[in-house]
Design an enzyme around this catalytic site. Structure first.
Site, PDB file in Angstrom:
ATOM      1  N   PHE A  35       0.821  -1.215   0.000  1.00 55.00           N
ATOM      2  CA  PHE A  35       0.000   0.000   0.000  1.00 55.00           C
ATOM      3  C   PHE A  35       0.850   1.259   0.000  1.00 55.00           C
ATOM      4  O   PHE A  35       0.477   2.280  -0.538  1.00 55.00           O
ATOM      5  CB  PHE A  35      -0.917   0.032   1.230  1.00 55.00           C
ATOM      6  CG  PHE A  35      -1.719  -1.209   1.394  1.00 55.00           C
ATOM      7  CD1 PHE A  35      -2.488  -1.691   0.345  1.00 55.00           C
ATOM      8  CD2 PHE A  35      -1.708  -1.912   2.596  1.00 55.00           C
ATOM      9  CE1 PHE A  35      -3.235  -2.849   0.492  1.00 55.00           C
ATOM     10  CE2 PHE A  35      -2.449  -3.075   2.751  1.00 55.00           C
ATOM     11  CZ  PHE A  35      -3.213  -3.542   1.697  1.00 55.00           C
ATOM     12  N   HIS A 121      -1.745  -4.950  13.590  1.00 53.15           N
ATOM     13  CA  HIS A 121      -2.767  -4.178  12.870  1.00 53.15           C
ATOM     14  C   HIS A 121      -4.021  -5.003  12.598  1.00 53.15           C
ATOM     15  O   HIS A 121      -4.840  -4.626  11.774  1.00 53.15           O
ATOM     16  CB  HIS A 121      -2.195  -3.620  11.558  1.00 53.15           C
ATOM     17  CG  HIS A 121      -1.174  -2.541  11.775  1.00 53.15           C
ATOM     18  ND1 HIS A 121      -0.243  -2.191  10.812  1.00 53.15           N
ATOM     19  CD2 HIS A 121      -0.940  -1.738  12.837  1.00 53.15           C
ATOM     20  CE1 HIS A 121       0.525  -1.217  11.298  1.00 53.15           C
ATOM     21  NE2 HIS A 121       0.131  -0.926  12.512  1.00 53.15           N
ATOM     22  N   ASN A 217      15.509  -6.934   3.323  1.00 52.85           N
ATOM     23  CA  ASN A 217      14.530  -6.008   2.742  1.00 52.85           C
ATOM     24  C   ASN A 217      14.997  -5.532   1.380  1.00 52.85           C
ATOM     25  O   ASN A 217      16.192  -5.465   1.117  1.00 52.85           O
ATOM     26  CB  ASN A 217      14.364  -4.787   3.667  1.00 52.85           C
ATOM     27  CG  ASN A 217      13.228  -3.884   3.238  1.00 52.85           C
ATOM     28  OD1 ASN A 217      12.099  -4.332   3.091  1.00 52.85           O
ATOM     29  ND2 ASN A 217      13.517  -2.612   3.002  1.00 52.85           N
TER      30      ASN A 217
END
Ligand SMILES: [Zn+2]
Length: 249
Positions: A35, A121, A217
């Protein structure tokens, strides 16, 4: 890179408690868009607009508008876990990792078989009844097929809300996530640039004298300078597979 992978495997072997922290990057390999990434909804519409649309106040005021947006951008029930998710589940089962603290809402760690998952979340695969006297929780497949745009509680008719943390709401499992990260001997961050709180804050608070930080990452993160080992990759699954193979030797 091979050398770095061996170093990670050694760190895991020497660690009494290894906690994995995951962000959106691990799920892009499963086909879920990031997102906040380049083509993500945050960039397209702007952070303020998204924050307004998926705010708890907007949900309460106009659930139709909320669900119109939410269903388009946040419902991914057909997605299966990636290789990385499955290997993390295997590593937990074999005792190499203690827990996974995740900011993802996609339920993919749980789907892959991980047991000790701490989602801060929430979990988009669940829906909770907003009627305070009811508060029943449903799996998404049980309610998302309803004809109405806004899913309703089959028991009481109350409005159902995705069991995720909207803007304006408190984080789930705050203390549990903090305890896990701060008590770990080794923290492995996967697929997060460490910009989103509270996880970013917990990882920043780690103690570099008694704890080791490993980051896997794509691209830079806010904690690269403090990492013992950093691997820049967009094939996390392949990297974890190699680590797992070395651990088994
Ligand atoms: Zn209900």
């Amino acid at each position: 890179m091979q050398n770095l992978i061996e170093q990670i495997a050694n760190s895991i072997t020497n660690s009494k408690k290894t906690v994995v922290v995951t962000g959106a990057g691990i799920s892009t390999e499963a086909g879920i868009p990031d997102f906040r990434g380049e083509n993500g909804i945050y960039r397209k519409l702007g952070e303020d607009r998204v924050m307004e649309l998926i705010h708890i106040d907007s949900f309460r005021r106009d659930p139709e508008r909320f669900y119109d947006f939410y269903r388009k951008h946040f419902v991914y029930s057909q997605v299966e876990p990636s290789k990385a998710h499955y290997i993390l589940a295997e590593m937990e089962a074999k005792g190499y990792i203690h827990s996974i603290v995740t900011q993802n809402i996609d339920n993919l760690h749980q789907k892959a078989g991980s047991k000790n998952v701490i989602p801060v979340h929430g979990n988009a695969d669940n829906f909770v009844c907003m009627n305070q006297q009811c508060r029943l929780i449903y799996a998404s497949e049980a309610v998302l097929h309803q004809d109405d745009l806004v899913p309703r509680c089959p028991e009481c008719g109350g409005i159902l809300k995705p069991d995720v943390v909207l803007f304006g709401e408190n984080i789930y499992n705050y203390m549990d996530a903090q305890d896990n990260i701060l008590s770990a001997q080794l923290i492995i961050v996967i697929g997060s640039s460490l910009t989103v709180y509270p996880l970013a804050g917990f990882v920043r608070a780690f103690d570099s004298f008694t704890q080791d930080l490993v980051i896997i990452n794509k691209g830079p993160t806010y904690m690269d300078h403090a990492a013992k080992i950093k691997i820049d990759t967009n094939t996390t699954g392949a990297v974890l597979e190699q680590i797992c193979r070395l651990l088994a030797q």
